[in-house]
Design an enzyme around this catalytic site. Sequence first.
Site, short mmCIF file in Angstrom:
data_model
loop_
_atom_site.label_atom_id
_atom_site.label_comp_id
_atom_site.label_asym_id
_atom_site.label_seq_id
_atom_site.Cartn_x
_atom_site.Cartn_y
_atom_site.Cartn_z
N TYR A 147 33.99 24.86 -76.00
CA TYR A 147 33.81 25.42 -74.65
C TYR A 147 33.06 26.77 -74.72
CZ TYR A 147 35.39 26.84 -69.91
OH TYR A 147 35.47 27.24 -68.60
N LYS A 151 29.46 27.44 -72.98
CA LYS A 151 29.36 28.47 -71.94
C LYS A 151 28.43 29.61 -72.37
CE LYS A 151 31.97 26.59 -68.77
NZ LYS A 151 31.36 26.09 -67.53
#
Length: 241
Positions: A147, A151
Amino acid sequence: MARVAVVTGGTRGIGAAISVALKNKGYRVAANYGGNDAAARQFQSEHGIPVFKFDVGDYGACEKGVAQIVKEVGPVEVLVNNAGITRDGMLHRMSKESWDAVIRTNLDSVFNMTRLVVEGMRARNFGRIVSISSINGRKGQIGQANYSAAKAGLLGFTKAVAQEGAAKGITCNVIAPGYIGTEMVAAMPKEVLETKILPFIPVGRLGTTEDVARCVAFLAADEAGFITGACLDANGGQYMA
Ligand code: NDP
């Protein structure tokens, strides 16, 4: 004529608040979603915003979805890349499937959707691209190598596309929310929330979906043309880059 805005993952959580905020500002909004038909139906009937089901991680599906939106709602002038998932786990236990799923849904999706609308934006000399990153893409987070990588990838993507679009009236920005009280955060163990997260948010609360939606409306506005390649942190003071 009202501008057309597409919000990926726009039927639940932060995305739903973004869709509603843009509608309230006068945009014609198309809300995309991935699979939760019941939530999408309820969202559509509550807010009167049309919904479009397609997987943002699949380029071919995005091609069809964007074409349908253009036909039914109009050429896309504002794109909000919001759809995202988590598949948390320490790297030494993380499966290749968890890595691939998060990169596909959270990062490939941003290429897919932006690529499909940017030519039209260039031709019309106007565009607003806003992608939802995360505090964890700014600072990294234990248990979120996948993640955090996806991101953080949005930050580089945004800076490159901002430079490419600048002379064509296209801005490209990213918002990095801190912890927002959505289902994604509710899925965390209560003890983790109370001992490891809330004490580190100086404003003393989780963010609201409206806190993020307000940032999107600000960056999407016609008047925001001088802001591009920026990252707007909305995290209650938890992380100051
Ligand atoms: P939710 O899980 O509440 O909603 C996610 C939305 O994305 C849903 O509408 C879902 O559709 C959609 N979606 C998921 N996968 C796909 C896919 N493959 N194709 C199309 N749509 C898809 O998430 P949040 O509202 O919490 O998060 C929204 C964004 O904000 C994410 O990018 C997240 O990473 C980011 N973020 C969230 C924070 C938080 O604290 N909640 C903090 C920082 C960033 P469906 O309803 O069909 O499942």
